[in-house]
Design a protein around this motif. Structure first.
Motif, PDB file in Angstrom:
ATOM      1  N   ASN A 298       0.821  -1.213   0.000  1.00  0.00           N
ATOM      2  CA  ASN A 298       0.000   0.000   0.000  1.00  0.00           C
ATOM      3  C   ASN A 298       0.855   1.264   0.000  1.00  0.00           C
ATOM      4  OD1 ASN A 298      -2.577  -1.144  -0.095  1.00  0.00           O
ATOM      5  ND2 ASN A 298      -2.614  -1.487   2.112  1.00  0.00           N
TER       6      ASN A 298
ATOM      7  N   GLU B   5      -8.174  -2.245  -0.667  1.00  0.00           N
ATOM      8  CA  GLU B   5      -8.426  -3.251  -1.702  1.00  0.00           C
ATOM      9  C   GLU B   5      -9.378  -2.725  -2.762  1.00  0.00           C
ATOM     10  OE1 GLU B   5      -7.348  -6.463  -2.232  1.00  0.00           O
ATOM     11  OE2 GLU B   5      -5.947  -6.475  -0.554  1.00  0.00           O
TER      12      GLU B   5
ATOM     13  N   ARG C  81      -7.601  -0.086  -4.934  1.00  0.00           N
ATOM     14  CA  ARG C  81      -6.601  -0.649  -5.840  1.00  0.00           C
ATOM     15  C   ARG C  81      -7.210  -1.495  -6.948  1.00  0.00           C
ATOM     16  NH1 ARG C  81      -2.842  -3.479  -1.527  1.00  0.00           N
ATOM     17  NH2 ARG C  81      -2.521  -4.838  -3.335  1.00  0.00           N
ATOM     18  N   SER C  82      -8.474  -1.884  -6.812  1.00  0.00           N
ATOM     19  CA  SER C  82      -9.064  -2.854  -7.741  1.00  0.00           C
ATOM     20  C   SER C  82      -9.297  -2.283  -9.136  1.00  0.00           C
ATOM     21  CB  SER C  82     -10.380  -3.405  -7.182  1.00  0.00           C
ATOM     22  OG  SER C  82     -11.379  -2.392  -7.135  1.00  0.00           O
TER      23      SER C  82
ATOM     24  N   GLU D  97      -5.098  -9.577  -5.303  1.00  0.00           N
ATOM     25  CA  GLU D  97      -6.000  -8.620  -4.682  1.00  0.00           C
ATOM     26  C   GLU D  97      -7.440  -9.144  -4.670  1.00  0.00           C
ATOM     27  OE1 GLU D  97      -3.734  -4.507  -6.179  1.00  0.00           O
ATOM     28  OE2 GLU D  97      -5.645  -5.097  -7.082  1.00  0.00           O
ATOM     29  N   TRP D  98      -8.282  -8.376  -3.969  1.00  0.00           N
ATOM     30  CA  TRP D  98      -9.723  -8.551  -4.084  1.00  0.00           C
ATOM     31  C   TRP D  98     -10.151  -8.209  -5.507  1.00  0.00           C
ATOM     32  CZ3 TRP D  98     -13.639  -5.150  -5.465  1.00  0.00           C
ATOM     33  CH2 TRP D  98     -14.939  -5.557  -5.170  1.00  0.00           C
TER      34      TRP D  98
END
Length: 419
Positions: A65, A184, A187-188, A356-357
């Motif tokens: 992050n 998350e 960032r997705s 990631e998610w």
């Protein structure tokens, strides 16, 4: 290598070695303008999601992050388990990095850092019986920042925060908000600049995969093969490999056996999953399987490989922006019963600077605990397959795709096997 061993060698794979010659590292063509665009977008995503969730600021300890927010890279693997550098992004205020003492210069020229301070460490390894006093010093400074820029908002988030730090801030009147969901979700969704950076990481990864293929001959050990991916990644500016998932022959089933000093035998299946954190901090998460010594697959290998590729092709074909994860599960490929006990637990997952998610489980494992949500343009997903049966080897395949407004685009192009 004998002519017999070389007879089925696929030269398409070797074209992924760099065009400057295999003795030179890959040189990125990505411009500074693209890098700066990605940096600005990413920091903006964090600030945007703080505003949306009425959070004054978020404390970042996860090095991924911190890299996402600032493009600041320092001892990322070590600091993933030693909390000695951290950051705070304020919804309506500066972005501050607390750097490990003596490393402040590593951040010279990074435009997203409004203020650079020296980190306060309070972990037991370094402070021992003085750790309790250290956390009070840390919490006082964090609290001062939140009061100064929070506009009276007492809600703060953190991606990773050990108990003493959390309790110290709560005792100062602040309310904790779980930060992992915020980071998350932010960032997705990738920007065009991020995708350009990711394409380069994938290019480096595919050069490493070509090295693995080039050396997939009888007598090589699993570890020797895995080292070729490390080599190409490191010399081309990449960071690390998240796992050690390369195995041959009987070591492929059950899956997740880490690479060892086992010697690969002619005709055995070699299967691997790159999990590579490469240049610019982006992840190339690709899987392939082929035979040692470039031999034609036997009947069982052909059948299992074809089944795995069928899963990949089916689950790619149904991808659609706006589709819920539940609908994707309903339409996804169904694994034959004889392969169920040897299955991989998921069908797809997000990827950016790491896995990631979202994670969309395989239909067998998709239940009430599966995440809600929908497939959105700008997401990057890995579509996975692992197929094996009793007494067989495992075939592991995985591809990385960008979700577009109309469907998807594959980002990797390393060839599948011809069966």
């Amino acid at each position: 290598m004998t002519q017999t061993q070389n007879a089925f060698k696929d030269d398409r794979k070797l074209t992924y070695l760099n065009s400057n010659g295999a003795d030179k590292p890959l040189i990125s063509p990505v411009s500074a303008t693209v890098v700066d665009s990605a940096r600005s977008y990413r920091l903006g995503r964090f600030k945007e999601i703080l505003v949306q969730n009425d959070v004054a600021g978020i404390i970042l300890y996860d090095p991924i992050n911190i890299r996402y927010a600032f493009d600041s890279s320092n001892m990322q693997v070590w600091t993933s388990h030693n909390p000695v550098r951290y950051a705070m992004i304020l919804a309506d205020g500066p972005a501050i990095l607390w750097e490990f003492k003596g490393c402040e210069h590593l951040n010279d020229g990074l435009p997203g850092i409004d203020e650079l301070r020296t980190a306060v460490s309070w972990m037991f390894m370094s402070k021992g019986d003085k750790a309790a006093a250290g956390v009070e010093v840390w919490a006082d400074e964090i609290a001062d920042v939140l009061r100064q820029y929070g506009g009276g908002n007492k809600r703060f988030a953190a991606d990773k925060l050990d108990g003493p730090g959390l309790h110290a801030l709560e005792s100062r009147g602040f309310t904790y908000v779980e930060g992992a969901e915020l980071t998350e979700r932010a960032r997705s969704i990738k920007s065009a600049a991020e995708i350009e950076l990711m394409r380069w990481t994938i290019r480096v990864c595919e050069a490493g995969m070509a090295r693995i293929y080039e050396h997939s001959v009888p007598g090589v050990t699993e570890r020797e093969l895995w080292a070729h991916l490390h080599f190409e990644n490191a010399r081309s500016g990449g960071d690390w490999l998240e796992t050690k998932l390369l195995a041959c022959g009987p070591n492929t089933n059950p899956w997740y056996t880490e690479c060892s000093d086992r010697v690969c035998q002619k005709g055995e299946m070699i299967s691997f999953d790159t999990d590579m954190i490469g240049p610019y901090g982006y992840c190339a998460d690709l899987s392939r399987s082929w035979t040692c010594g470039y031999t034609p697959m036997n009947d069982t290998q052909k059948r299992i490989y074809s089944t795995a590729l069928e899963q990949i092709d089916h689950n790619l074909a149904i991808l659609s922006p706006g589709m819920s994860f539940a609908e994707y599960n309903e339409k996804s490929w169904r694994i034959p019963s004889k392969h169920v006990d040897y299955r991989y637990s998921l069908a797809a997952h997000g990827v950016g600077m790491a896995d990631e998610w979202p994670v969309i489980p395989l239909h067998v494992d998709f239940g009430d605990t599966a995440t809600g949500g929908e497939i959105e343009p700008g997401m990057v997903l890995c579509i996975e397959s692992l197929v094996a049966e009793q007494g067989s080897e495992s075939v592991k395949l995985e591809t990385q795709v960008l979700i577009t407004d109309t469907g998807y685009e594959r980002l990797d192009s390393f060839p599948w096997e011809v069966v």
